[in-house]
Design a protein around this motif. Sequence first.
Motif, mmCIF file in Angstrom:
data_model
loop_
_atom_site.group_PDB
_atom_site.id
_atom_site.type_symbol
_atom_site.label_atom_id
_atom_site.label_comp_id
_atom_site.label_asym_id
_atom_site.label_seq_id
_atom_site.Cartn_x
_atom_site.Cartn_y
_atom_site.Cartn_z
ATOM 1 N N ASN A 91 48.761 18.543 -14.036
ATOM 2 C CA ASN A 91 47.588 19.121 -13.356
ATOM 3 C C ASN A 91 46.925 20.170 -14.240
ATOM 4 O O ASN A 91 47.605 21.004 -14.856
ATOM 5 C CB ASN A 91 47.999 19.786 -12.049
ATOM 6 C CG ASN A 91 48.502 18.821 -10.987
ATOM 7 O OD1 ASN A 91 48.753 19.225 -9.868
ATOM 8 N ND2 ASN A 91 48.686 17.548 -11.314
ATOM 9 N N LEU A 92 45.586 20.124 -14.296
ATOM 10 C CA LEU A 92 44.811 21.101 -15.064
ATOM 11 C C LEU A 92 44.039 22.004 -14.118
ATOM 12 O O LEU A 92 43.584 21.567 -13.056
ATOM 13 C CB LEU A 92 43.839 20.395 -16.007
ATOM 14 C CG LEU A 92 44.434 19.406 -17.009
ATOM 15 C CD1 LEU A 92 43.320 18.777 -17.835
ATOM 16 C CD2 LEU A 92 45.455 20.084 -17.907
ATOM 17 N N ASP A 93 43.856 23.278 -14.513
ATOM 18 C CA ASP A 93 43.016 24.167 -13.725
ATOM 19 C C ASP A 93 41.569 24.047 -14.174
ATOM 20 O O ASP A 93 41.230 23.201 -15.027
ATOM 21 C CB ASP A 93 43.528 25.615 -13.771
ATOM 22 C CG ASP A 93 43.390 26.254 -15.156
ATOM 23 O OD1 ASP A 93 42.740 25.661 -16.052
ATOM 24 O OD2 ASP A 93 43.935 27.355 -15.342
ATOM 25 N N SER A 141 37.840 18.053 -10.755
ATOM 26 C CA SER A 141 38.426 16.714 -10.788
ATOM 27 C C SER A 141 38.700 16.185 -9.374
ATOM 28 O O SER A 141 39.125 16.943 -8.498
ATOM 29 C CB SER A 141 39.737 16.774 -11.577
ATOM 30 O OG SER A 141 40.381 15.533 -11.590
ATOM 31 N N PRO A 142 38.423 14.874 -9.141
ATOM 32 C CA PRO A 142 37.861 13.892 -10.076
ATOM 33 C C PRO A 142 36.332 13.954 -10.131
ATOM 34 O O PRO A 142 35.674 13.990 -9.093
ATOM 35 C CB PRO A 142 38.318 12.566 -9.474
ATOM 36 C CG PRO A 142 38.374 12.829 -7.995
ATOM 37 C CD PRO A 142 38.800 14.250 -7.847
ATOM 38 N N ILE A 185 44.764 15.008 -0.696
ATOM 39 C CA ILE A 185 43.818 13.900 -0.679
ATOM 40 C C ILE A 185 42.433 14.418 -0.306
ATOM 41 O O ILE A 185 42.298 15.469 0.345
ATOM 42 C CB ILE A 185 44.243 12.786 0.295
ATOM 43 C CG1 ILE A 185 44.253 13.287 1.746
ATOM 44 C CG2 ILE A 185 45.594 12.218 -0.103
ATOM 45 C CD1 ILE A 185 44.455 12.187 2.786
ATOM 46 N N CYS A 186 41.412 13.677 -0.725
ATOM 47 C CA CYS A 186 40.037 14.060 -0.395
ATOM 48 C C CYS A 186 39.224 12.807 -0.132
ATOM 49 O O CYS A 186 39.553 11.710 -0.583
ATOM 50 C CB CYS A 186 39.411 14.891 -1.517
ATOM 51 S SG CYS A 186 39.124 13.978 -3.050
ATOM 52 N N SER A 187 38.125 12.982 0.593
ATOM 53 C CA SER A 187 37.217 11.859 0.869
ATOM 54 C C SER A 187 36.020 11.863 -0.087
ATOM 55 O O SER A 187 35.015 11.211 0.170
ATOM 56 C CB SER A 187 36.724 11.911 2.319
ATOM 57 O OG SER A 187 35.891 13.040 2.557
ATOM 58 N N LYS A 188 36.157 12.570 -1.209
ATOM 59 C CA LYS A 188 35.081 12.658 -2.193
ATOM 60 C C LYS A 188 34.666 11.271 -2.672
ATOM 61 O O LYS A 188 35.500 10.440 -3.037
ATOM 62 C CB LYS A 188 35.542 13.500 -3.384
ATOM 63 C CG LYS A 188 34.455 13.776 -4.416
ATOM 64 C CD LYS A 188 34.981 14.679 -5.530
ATOM 65 C CE LYS A 188 33.865 15.071 -6.488
ATOM 66 N NZ LYS A 188 34.345 15.933 -7.597
ATOM 67 N N ASN A 189 33.358 11.007 -2.659
ATOM 68 C CA ASN A 189 32.777 9.728 -3.057
ATOM 69 C C ASN A 189 33.278 8.562 -2.212
ATOM 70 O O ASN A 189 33.117 7.398 -2.584
ATOM 71 C CB ASN A 189 33.033 9.449 -4.544
ATOM 72 C CG ASN A 189 32.362 10.472 -5.425
ATOM 73 O OD1 ASN A 189 31.265 10.937 -5.133
ATOM 74 N ND2 ASN A 189 33.030 10.865 -6.502
ATOM 75 N N ARG A 190 33.878 8.889 -1.071
ATOM 76 C CA ARG A 190 34.294 7.878 -0.106
ATOM 77 C C ARG A 190 33.545 8.095 1.215
ATOM 78 O O ARG A 190 32.775 7.258 1.645
ATOM 79 C CB ARG A 190 35.808 7.929 0.146
ATOM 80 C CG ARG A 190 36.704 7.823 -1.089
ATOM 81 C CD ARG A 190 36.546 6.506 -1.812
ATOM 82 N NE ARG A 190 37.684 6.207 -2.672
ATOM 83 C CZ ARG A 190 37.757 6.481 -3.976
ATOM 84 N NH1 ARG A 190 36.730 7.098 -4.576
ATOM 85 N NH2 ARG A 190 38.821 6.138 -4.691
ATOM 86 N N LYS A 191 33.783 9.258 1.814
ATOM 87 C CA LYS A 191 33.137 9.615 3.073
ATOM 88 C C LYS A 191 32.593 11.038 2.954
ATOM 89 O O LYS A 191 33.346 12.013 2.940
ATOM 90 C CB LYS A 191 34.129 9.532 4.241
ATOM 91 C CG LYS A 191 34.778 8.169 4.425
ATOM 92 C CD LYS A 191 33.757 7.091 4.806
ATOM 93 C CE LYS A 191 34.445 5.739 4.953
ATOM 94 N NZ LYS A 191 33.485 4.670 5.299
ATOM 95 N N ARG A 229 43.950 15.954 -7.790
ATOM 96 C CA ARG A 229 45.001 16.667 -8.520
ATOM 97 C C ARG A 229 44.364 17.720 -9.407
ATOM 98 O O ARG A 229 43.884 17.436 -10.508
ATOM 99 C CB ARG A 229 45.820 15.666 -9.338
ATOM 100 C CG ARG A 229 46.421 14.556 -8.455
ATOM 101 C CD ARG A 229 46.965 13.424 -9.270
ATOM 102 N NE ARG A 229 48.076 13.881 -10.088
ATOM 103 C CZ ARG A 229 48.446 13.312 -11.232
ATOM 104 N NH1 ARG A 229 47.764 12.262 -11.694
ATOM 105 N NH2 ARG A 229 49.475 13.768 -11.913
ATOM 106 N N ILE A 230 44.337 18.940 -8.893
ATOM 107 C CA ILE A 230 43.781 20.062 -9.652
ATOM 108 C C ILE A 230 44.596 21.299 -9.325
ATOM 109 O O ILE A 230 45.008 21.504 -8.181
ATOM 110 C CB ILE A 230 42.286 20.286 -9.331
ATOM 111 C CG1 ILE A 230 41.739 21.467 -10.121
ATOM 112 C CG2 ILE A 230 42.046 20.443 -7.834
ATOM 113 C CD1 ILE A 230 40.238 21.652 -10.016
#
Length: 285
Positions: free
Chosen positions: A97-99, A156-157, A115-121, A56-57
């Motif tokens: 949401n923040l910029d 973020s995140p 959605i993102c796979s950041k720090n997941r895949k 969420r950005i």
Amino acid sequence: MKQILMIVLLVFLQLVFSCKESPKKSEEVQNTTTSWNTDFLDDFDTFNTDNWQDQRIWVNNENHCYVPDGEFGTREVSNGTLKIKVVNTGEKRPCDNLDKQGNEHPETEYVAGRICSKNRKEFVKGKWTARLKLSSNGEASMFPAWWLLGAQNNESPVQEEDENICWPLTGSGEIDIFEHHGDHMKDEFTTGAIVSLGECDKGDWQSQRRNFPSTLNEFHEYSVEWEKSDLVYRLDGKEVYRNVGEGDKYPEPMFAILNFAKITDSPMMGEWVMEVDWVKHESRK
């Protein structure tokens, strides 16, 4: 007579050598087409939090608010596919949401999923593919995307100590596999890399990106792969574009993003949907 015999002998030798070379060439082709190992595949039987998290950005002057946990149906899994949506709620509401500068998004009636796979895949190079479609072939303000971002990105995140590199420097580079700009095109998508200009928030969006036709409301496979020093973009397995020499500029692990944005003031009713059948990453054997 000797000349005739020599010609016959030469023809015979050429046939022999060509026969010997054919299996080798065939083997090379086979090796090329079967040289991948699948190390990540999500076919969206459920929303797997080991693979994805909400992101969420507020960027790109977007008119919507990204909401968590699929609120308003903005992110849902049903019948074996993921649906990422923009939804008109019918009334303006606050948005948290923040910029990048910490500014809060103004009130809006539009909400969306990202959605993102950041720090997941996260993977270094290889090949990323998604099979997806849109709910229409293009409407004003539509901005759905399937893309990659460097894993040290400081947006973020922020969850790990090394997530301190600003876009689009190395470590936070961007590769756009599929984008659709509804204000500028219909039945087309944009693909290509963002070129870093060596400063925070300074990127070249034009020189390495191109538009290509596609029936957006039908499922297609959109992919990027590292082929030596090149980035190769494919539609349903067929090469449509190539960033020559750009692949080496992305040595970092990268994560995937799926989002649907609304970017201009054109009104919309109801909802827009990007439906994703599956996402996978492959590495060369």
